[in-house]
Enzyme design. Structure first.
Site, PDB file in Angstrom:
ATOM      1  N   ASN A 225       1.707   4.757   7.441  1.00 22.58           N
ATOM      2  CA  ASN A 225       1.176   3.519   6.576  1.00 22.58           C
ATOM      3  C   ASN A 225       2.113   2.288   7.284  1.00 22.58           C
ATOM      4  OD1 ASN A 225       0.194   1.821   4.222  1.00 22.58           O
ATOM      5  ND2 ASN A 225       2.444   1.693   4.160  1.00 22.58           N
TER       6      ASN A 225
ATOM      7  N   TYR B  51      -2.648  -6.913  16.752  1.00 17.59           N
ATOM      8  CA  TYR B  51      -2.752  -5.952  15.441  1.00 17.59           C
ATOM      9  C   TYR B  51      -4.047  -5.192  15.689  1.00 17.59           C
ATOM     10  CZ  TYR B  51      -3.451  -4.837  10.444  1.00 17.59           C
ATOM     11  OH  TYR B  51      -3.859  -4.463   9.259  1.00 17.59           O
TER      12      TYR B  51
ATOM     13  N   LYS C 275      -4.782  -1.040  15.642  1.00 14.03           N
ATOM     14  CA  LYS C 275      -5.369  -0.437  14.694  1.00 14.03           C
ATOM     15  C   LYS C 275      -6.637   0.363  15.162  1.00 14.03           C
ATOM     16  CE  LYS C 275      -2.944  -1.375  10.887  1.00 14.03           C
ATOM     17  NZ  LYS C 275      -2.171  -0.284  10.673  1.00 14.03           N
TER      18      LYS C 275
ATOM     19  N   LEU D 221       0.876  -1.200  -0.068  1.00 12.60           N
ATOM     20  CA  LEU D 221       0.060  -0.223   0.100  1.00 12.60           C
ATOM     21  C   LEU D 221       0.940   1.254   0.064  1.00 12.60           C
ATOM     22  CD1 LEU D 221      -2.842  -1.144   2.617  1.00 12.60           C
ATOM     23  CD2 LEU D 221      -3.267  -0.113   0.011  1.00 12.60           C
TER      24      LEU D 221
ATOM     25  N   ASP E 230      13.815   4.748  11.387  1.00 12.67           N
ATOM     26  CA  ASP E 230      12.807   4.135  12.061  1.00 12.67           C
ATOM     27  C   ASP E 230      11.768   5.100  12.643  1.00 12.67           C
ATOM     28  OD1 ASP E 230      11.044   2.675  13.866  1.00 12.67           O
ATOM     29  OD2 ASP E 230      12.937   1.577  14.892  1.00 12.67           O
ATOM     30  N   ILE E 231      10.627   5.108  12.162  1.00 10.18           N
ATOM     31  CA  ILE E 231       9.679   6.279  12.406  1.00 10.18           C
ATOM     32  C   ILE E 231       8.862   5.992  13.799  1.00 10.18           C
ATOM     33  CG2 ILE E 231       9.192   7.256  10.463  1.00 10.18           C
ATOM     34  CD1 ILE E 231       7.152   4.277  11.676  1.00 10.18           C
TER      35      ILE E 231
END
Length: 306
Positions: A103, A174, A178, A22, A76-77
């Site tokens: 993302n 996960y 999210k 994506l 590394d964000i």
């Protein structure tokens, strides 16, 4: 070949996790609409292990080969330094930052009874912290701009998931991350609107490294020349629009995007209610809750149980 609409001409866009799937589709789509793109990717494996600069540089070369402008960022964000350097890369390379697309992510799927603490922490770190820190540093830059009288038309697009909205069997870490991204989106939209920043989230369904294994049957590419419903490129047009000035006035929203379908998601809203005006007994509360449930709509099935 640039799009004739050039919806993002003059804008600078940073996309995290943009080396594949994506993120790559988003980066290419923004560039096609005239944006200059900072392509962030660590080049890690599906579970977050390893690292390499190759994927980010490959996307940059694709954009440049098509006549666009882009730079690679390998920080590394999910660290303060990495997130700050992402904003700095946009400012140093192109003199501004207009849109941030969060993302980046990976999976470590387990049923809850088998889910290790390290697997919980790792997924929370890259998804939730990896959204928070770039958002924090970008927002601080835009607030400074606004206070200096240069109110931006800034955009943030966060990436949630159907798992975060409805749950997903075997993906407790996960799904929780999210869902947290949706909450973060709503708070950021409320806090940052005064500084010219709009914040929205998308919950995409598309074929990526993360979904090819988990939902192999529904993610397979079709044979022949038919419409590839699960291609990640199907999600990018909405993301590009949200990242452009054409989306003025849209903030604090969550969209589901899949194939040719776009849905505005409507989250927790009051349903059937009863008010006694005094404290219930446990038996009364149970009897009342049962009646309210009978009047309520049927909840959506959890992902993985359909």
């Amino acid at each position: 070949m640039p799009s004739p609409t050039a919806l993002c001409a003059g804008r600078v866009v940073a996309v995290t996790g943009a080396g594949r799937g994506l993120g790559r589709a988003h980066a290419l789509a923004f560039a096609a609409e005239g944006a200059k793109v900072v392509v962030n990717d660590l080049g890690v494996g599906l579970d977050g292990s390893g690292a390499g600069s190759g994927p980010a540089h490959e996307v940059v070369e694709e954009i440049r080969a098509a006549g666009g402008e882009a730079v690679a960022h390998g920080g590394d964000i999910a660290t303060a330094d990495g997130a700050a350097s992402l904003v700095a890369a946009a400012l140093d390379s192109f003199g501004r930052l207009d849109t941030l697309v969060n993302n980046a992510g990976f999976l470590r799927d387990r049923m809850l009874v088998n889910l290790d603490e390290d697997d919980w922490d790792a997924v929370m770190r890259v998804h939730l912290k990896g959204h928070f820190l770039p958002l924090k540093h970008a927002a601080a830059h835009w607030r400074t701009e606004a206070k200096a009288g240069r109110v931006p038309e800034a955009r943030v697009i966060n990436t949630s998931s159907g798992a975060g909205l409805l749950g997903s069997v075997g993906q407790g870490n996960y799904a929780a991350a999210k869902a947290g991204i949706v909450g973060l989106t709503l708070v950021a939209a409320a806090e940052m609107g005064r500084y010219g920043v709009q914040v929205n989230a998308v919950a995409p369904a598309a074929r990526t490294r993360m979904t090819e294994e988990t939902f192999a049957g529904t993610m397979a590419a079709p044979g022949g020349s038919g419409f590839d419903a699960m291609a990640p490129e199907n999600v990018s047009p909405l993301v590009v629009w949200l990242g452009s000035t054409a989306s003025a006035g849209v903030s604090g929203r969550v969209f589901e995007a899949e194939a040719g379908r776009i849905t505005v998601m409507e989250g927790w809203r009051p349903g059937p209610t009863a008010d006694k005006g005094a404290r219930w007994t446990p038996a009364e509360a149970g009897e009342t809750a049962t009646k309210l449930l009978a009047a309520a709509g049927t909840p959506e099935p959890v992902y993985g149980t359909r």
